[in-house]
Motif scaffolding. Structure first.
Motif, PDB file in Angstrom:
ATOM      1  N   GLU A  87       0.848  -1.186   0.000  1.00  0.00           N
ATOM      2  CA  GLU A  87       0.000   0.000   0.000  1.00  0.00           C
ATOM      3  C   GLU A  87       0.883   1.235   0.000  1.00  0.00           C
ATOM      4  O   GLU A  87       1.885   1.282   0.714  1.00  0.00           O
ATOM      5  CB  GLU A  87      -0.915  -0.031   1.223  1.00  0.00           C
ATOM      6  CG  GLU A  87      -2.048   0.928   1.167  1.00  0.00           C
ATOM      7  CD  GLU A  87      -3.005   0.726   2.333  1.00  0.00           C
ATOM      8  OE1 GLU A  87      -4.064   1.358   2.299  1.00  0.00           O
ATOM      9  OE2 GLU A  87      -2.690  -0.026   3.258  1.00  0.00           O
ATOM     10  N   ARG A  88       0.527   2.220  -0.786  1.00  0.00           N
ATOM     11  CA  ARG A  88       1.353   3.434  -0.903  1.00  0.00           C
ATOM     12  C   ARG A  88       1.469   4.177   0.419  1.00  0.00           C
ATOM     13  O   ARG A  88       2.525   4.682   0.767  1.00  0.00           O
ATOM     14  CB  ARG A  88       0.768   4.365  -1.959  1.00  0.00           C
ATOM     15  CG  ARG A  88       0.948   3.855  -3.353  1.00  0.00           C
ATOM     16  CD  ARG A  88       0.486   4.886  -4.387  1.00  0.00           C
ATOM     17  NE  ARG A  88       0.431   4.258  -5.686  1.00  0.00           N
ATOM     18  CZ  ARG A  88      -0.690   4.005  -6.344  1.00  0.00           C
ATOM     19  NH1 ARG A  88      -1.851   4.361  -5.828  1.00  0.00           N
ATOM     20  NH2 ARG A  88      -0.659   3.417  -7.518  1.00  0.00           N
ATOM     21  N   ALA A  89       0.382   4.261   1.152  1.00  0.00           N
ATOM     22  CA  ALA A  89       0.377   5.064   2.378  1.00  0.00           C
ATOM     23  C   ALA A  89       0.130   4.206   3.615  1.00  0.00           C
ATOM     24  O   ALA A  89      -0.481   4.645   4.570  1.00  0.00           O
ATOM     25  CB  ALA A  89      -0.688   6.137   2.280  1.00  0.00           C
ATOM     26  N   GLY A  90       0.603   2.987   3.625  1.00  0.00           N
ATOM     27  CA  GLY A  90       0.347   2.129   4.773  1.00  0.00           C
ATOM     28  C   GLY A  90       1.279   0.949   4.826  1.00  0.00           C
ATOM     29  O   GLY A  90       2.293   0.895   4.134  1.00  0.00           O
ATOM     30  N   LYS A  91       0.906   0.007   5.652  1.00  0.00           N
ATOM     31  CA  LYS A  91       1.760  -1.158   5.856  1.00  0.00           C
ATOM     32  C   LYS A  91       1.188  -2.433   5.240  1.00  0.00           C
ATOM     33  O   LYS A  91       1.745  -3.494   5.422  1.00  0.00           O
ATOM     34  CB  LYS A  91       1.976  -1.369   7.353  1.00  0.00           C
ATOM     35  CG  LYS A  91       2.767  -0.249   7.975  1.00  0.00           C
ATOM     36  CD  LYS A  91       3.159  -0.618   9.368  1.00  0.00           C
ATOM     37  CE  LYS A  91       4.047   0.479   9.941  1.00  0.00           C
ATOM     38  NZ  LYS A  91       4.867  -0.012  11.014  1.00  0.00           N
ATOM     39  N   LYS A  92       0.084  -2.343   4.540  1.00  0.00           N
ATOM     40  CA  LYS A  92      -0.533  -3.524   3.969  1.00  0.00           C
ATOM     41  C   LYS A  92       0.313  -4.052   2.807  1.00  0.00           C
ATOM     42  O   LYS A  92       0.779  -3.292   1.960  1.00  0.00           O
ATOM     43  CB  LYS A  92      -1.938  -3.202   3.485  1.00  0.00           C
ATOM     44  CG  LYS A  92      -2.715  -4.411   3.013  1.00  0.00           C
ATOM     45  CD  LYS A  92      -4.096  -4.032   2.590  1.00  0.00           C
ATOM     46  CE  LYS A  92      -4.948  -3.964   3.821  1.00  0.00           C
ATOM     47  NZ  LYS A  92      -6.369  -3.883   3.544  1.00  0.00           N
ATOM     48  N   ARG A  93       0.529  -5.373   2.768  1.00  0.00           N
ATOM     49  CA  ARG A  93       1.272  -6.027   1.691  1.00  0.00           C
ATOM     50  C   ARG A  93       0.453  -7.209   1.198  1.00  0.00           C
ATOM     51  O   ARG A  93      -0.195  -7.889   1.976  1.00  0.00           O
ATOM     52  CB  ARG A  93       2.623  -6.527   2.209  1.00  0.00           C
ATOM     53  CG  ARG A  93       3.500  -5.406   2.711  1.00  0.00           C
ATOM     54  CD  ARG A  93       4.747  -5.928   3.370  1.00  0.00           C
ATOM     55  NE  ARG A  93       5.568  -4.822   3.826  1.00  0.00           N
ATOM     56  CZ  ARG A  93       6.689  -4.964   4.508  1.00  0.00           C
ATOM     57  NH1 ARG A  93       7.128  -6.170   4.804  1.00  0.00           N
ATOM     58  NH2 ARG A  93       7.371  -3.904   4.891  1.00  0.00           N
ATOM     59  N   TRP A  94       0.497  -7.461  -0.110  1.00  0.00           N
ATOM     60  CA  TRP A  94      -0.253  -8.580  -0.662  1.00  0.00           C
ATOM     61  C   TRP A  94       0.427  -9.123  -1.895  1.00  0.00           C
ATOM     62  O   TRP A  94       1.314  -8.520  -2.467  1.00  0.00           O
ATOM     63  CB  TRP A  94      -1.705  -8.199  -0.938  1.00  0.00           C
ATOM     64  CG  TRP A  94      -1.931  -7.178  -2.002  1.00  0.00           C
ATOM     65  CD1 TRP A  94      -2.220  -7.407  -3.311  1.00  0.00           C
ATOM     66  CD2 TRP A  94      -1.905  -5.752  -1.850  1.00  0.00           C
ATOM     67  NE1 TRP A  94      -2.381  -6.222  -3.980  1.00  0.00           N
ATOM     68  CE2 TRP A  94      -2.185  -5.191  -3.112  1.00  0.00           C
ATOM     69  CE3 TRP A  94      -1.669  -4.899  -0.774  1.00  0.00           C
ATOM     70  CZ2 TRP A  94      -2.245  -3.825  -3.309  1.00  0.00           C
ATOM     71  CZ3 TRP A  94      -1.716  -3.536  -0.992  1.00  0.00           C
ATOM     72  CH2 TRP A  94      -2.005  -3.027  -2.238  1.00  0.00           C
TER      73      TRP A  94
END
Length: 128
Positions: A42-49
């Protein structure tokens, strides 16, 4: 047309329409592994997938990318020269539910008979 229908009605075959939209809107491409899986954050966060190449099988994620996906390392393998450790084995597909699955001797799914008990076992009885 087939790809569109698969994205609308299946979750196990690559990505869904919702994942495609979320990736387009908020995702930043990080890299691709040797199996063709694509990794995003995610560009502005910590989410990864990950968007799997083919069937969604978590065991196809290599060790370096696994560490990045689970926030154990901050740098993805695409930005560094990652080398597998000597004790890490190459990927093997999960064969559960297939004819190649592990079946020990004595299993009802194998033709081998169960090994004989050696006689060194003594059943426990209360009060002994």
């Amino acid at each position: 047309m087939k790809t569109l229908l698969l994205e609308l009605f299946t979750w196990w075959n690559g990505q869904t329409m919702g994942t495609r939209f979320f990736t387009w809107r908020k995702g930043e491409f990080v890299g691709e592994d040797e199996f063709g899986n694509k990794y995003y954050k995610e560009r502005a966060g910590k989410k990864r997938w990950v968007i799997y190449n083919g069937l969604a099988e978590a065991s196809t994620i290599p060790p370096g990318w696994h560490g990045w996906m689970h926030h154990r390392v901050d740098t993805p393998p695409s930005e560094e020269t990652y080398h597998a450790k000597h004790w890490q084995q190459p990927h093997q597909a999960n064969r559960t539910g297939t004819p190649g699955a592990y079946r020990p001797h004595g299993s009802i799914l194998t033709p081998e008979a169960r090994p004989e008990v050696s006689g060194d076992y003594e059943a426990w009885t209360p009060g002994s």
